[in-house]
Design a protein around this motif. Sequence first.
Motif, mmCIF file in Angstrom:
data_model
loop_
_atom_site.group_PDB
_atom_site.id
_atom_site.type_symbol
_atom_site.label_atom_id
_atom_site.label_comp_id
_atom_site.label_asym_id
_atom_site.label_seq_id
_atom_site.Cartn_x
_atom_site.Cartn_y
_atom_site.Cartn_z
ATOM 1 N N ASP A 185 59.544 -12.470 -39.342
ATOM 2 C CA ASP A 185 60.265 -12.419 -38.079
ATOM 3 C C ASP A 185 61.748 -12.677 -38.295
ATOM 4 O O ASP A 185 62.211 -12.895 -39.419
ATOM 5 C CB ASP A 185 59.676 -13.429 -37.081
ATOM 6 N N SER A 186 62.503 -12.635 -37.204
ATOM 7 C CA SER A 186 63.951 -12.875 -37.219
ATOM 8 C C SER A 186 64.688 -11.939 -38.172
ATOM 9 O O SER A 186 65.673 -12.327 -38.812
ATOM 10 C CB SER A 186 64.239 -14.342 -37.583
ATOM 11 N N LEU A 187 64.224 -10.699 -38.278
ATOM 12 C CA LEU A 187 64.892 -9.701 -39.098
ATOM 13 C C LEU A 187 65.876 -8.913 -38.243
ATOM 14 O O LEU A 187 65.618 -8.633 -37.069
ATOM 15 C CB LEU A 187 63.872 -8.745 -39.727
ATOM 16 N N GLU A 188 66.990 -8.545 -38.831
ATOM 17 C CA GLU A 188 67.994 -7.762 -38.120
ATOM 18 C C GLU A 188 67.430 -6.385 -37.783
ATOM 19 O O GLU A 188 66.870 -5.706 -38.647
ATOM 20 C CB GLU A 188 69.246 -7.615 -38.980
ATOM 21 N N PRO A 189 67.552 -5.927 -36.529
ATOM 22 C CA PRO A 189 66.978 -4.627 -36.160
ATOM 23 C C PRO A 189 67.710 -3.462 -36.805
ATOM 24 O O PRO A 189 68.896 -3.553 -37.133
ATOM 25 C CB PRO A 189 67.123 -4.599 -34.632
ATOM 26 N N ASP A 190 66.946 -2.372 -36.984
ATOM 27 C CA ASP A 190 67.473 -1.100 -37.470
ATOM 28 C C ASP A 190 68.315 -1.272 -38.731
ATOM 29 O O ASP A 190 69.428 -0.745 -38.841
ATOM 30 C CB ASP A 190 68.300 -0.411 -36.382
ATOM 31 N N SER A 191 67.794 -2.008 -39.681
ATOM 32 C CA SER A 191 68.519 -2.258 -40.924
ATOM 33 C C SER A 191 67.544 -2.305 -42.089
ATOM 34 O O SER A 191 66.364 -2.628 -41.923
ATOM 35 C CB SER A 191 69.327 -3.558 -40.854
ATOM 36 N N VAL A 192 68.057 -1.997 -43.262
ATOM 37 C CA VAL A 192 67.232 -1.955 -44.468
ATOM 38 C C VAL A 192 67.100 -3.357 -45.058
ATOM 39 O O VAL A 192 68.083 -4.097 -45.162
ATOM 40 C CB VAL A 192 67.843 -0.991 -45.506
ATOM 41 N N HIS A 193 65.882 -3.710 -45.432
ATOM 42 C CA HIS A 193 65.596 -4.982 -46.075
ATOM 43 C C HIS A 193 64.851 -4.725 -47.381
ATOM 44 O O HIS A 193 63.931 -3.904 -47.418
ATOM 45 C CB HIS A 193 64.737 -5.871 -45.177
ATOM 46 N N ASP A 194 65.264 -5.392 -48.428
ATOM 47 C CA ASP A 194 64.530 -5.378 -49.691
ATOM 48 C C ASP A 194 63.500 -6.496 -49.664
ATOM 49 O O ASP A 194 63.715 -7.544 -49.050
ATOM 50 C CB ASP A 194 65.475 -5.603 -50.872
#
Length: 447
Positions: A53-62
Amino acid sequence: MRLWGRAEYETSSAGLRRAVGVVRVRGAKRQFRAPTFFKMSPHFDMSGVVVLDSLEPDSVHDYQIGYFFSNAELGGVGASTSLDWRAASRSSFRTGTDDPSASRTFVFGSCRYLLRLLGGAWFDLRGDKIFESILRQIDEGRVEIHGLLMVGDQIYADDLGAFFSDRLPDEYLKRYRDAFSQPGIRELMSRVPTYMTLDDHEIEDAWPKNASPSDFRVKYPASIHAYQVYQASHSPLFRVRGHRIEGIPEKLWYMFRDGCCDFFVMDVRTERVLGGPGEARLVSSEQMSALLSWLTDGSGRVKLVVSSVPLFPETRAKTDDHWAGFPRDRHALLSHIVEHRVERVVFLSGDIHASLSAELCGIEGTKTRLISVISSPFFWPYPEVSYRSLVLEGTLRSSNYVLQLQRVGPVHSTDNFTRITVDPDRITVSVFSRKGDPLAPDKVHYF
């Protein structure tokens, strides 16, 4: 965001060893967040799901994900645990958007047959090539894929016929391990948010038409357990507590949204009640009520209904397995859409081993316009169906509406996948061969 992972079985003198999954994630050009631990249970084929949770929307995460064996309770595993990330699996994903008008692009399809040869000792890899083609389109920068929709027959548990079909939990679980461990589909699902629903071959052909009482006692619970482990567990179906999913779902249909799209992923297989035209039910009253309420909830988004079997066009044979064989439910759905003037409704389906799109438009004063996009098969190594087996013209009639098929086709019967780009005012349909080549020019349906 939900990540699914699986450990291998390992035994000791005390029995099966406990496996603990671990994942760490970071946004672009940032440090990894503290690792999150989760259970990998032998009751679920050594698999587990972790909720981030608490991930930035519409963005790439490794992310990096792996597992280790430990006798400690999950709460006792923490920052002091020594972790070697060199052996972890690595990938990345893009989170969904919080912009309610954003355009979204999805790939979808159905019916991936895993051809077993030499008594099951070797599997035909041609069925995995189509997922490599999707990956190649992503890697070449041709398109941004926001989601993968698998709309039925992800496995063929009855590929050796009714007398030799899978029946026990271990057989179904092994079927999924074989199907989802091939390199192309494994990598694609590790990078693109994946949503699934089942059709008949996850249980047996034409389920439950030919089911015996013994099948309901043995085959059905075994197949649904495996389905929940490998397909439903990483969907929005399960409740979330902290970083874990919990509970046992009492239904197999669910909803989610991304950008300008609202999705209702139906279960049109396990709730069926067979009978005469006035008695047969495709779905439960609870699911139908939820679907009708969702259609008229005033969200303002495009409504995409995922149904493993088509609403339209119909096939000339075996229509009793599709919506046409359940006129009571089809009438209730279409009447609701017509009477409430529901706009921007799209049905996404598979099953029929042909891909096409069509519109169902109101005539005689009815302004309804529905869009159907069918995509199938991902891979089928036997002779394909012909367009002659489909009903490509005509009307659907009821006491309160007349709807006519329009803009039907073209029909593609070779192995393929479909890419849809959804905007608030249109949907663009692109169909590609197993090698990733366009099978026809893009087709645009306006709302």
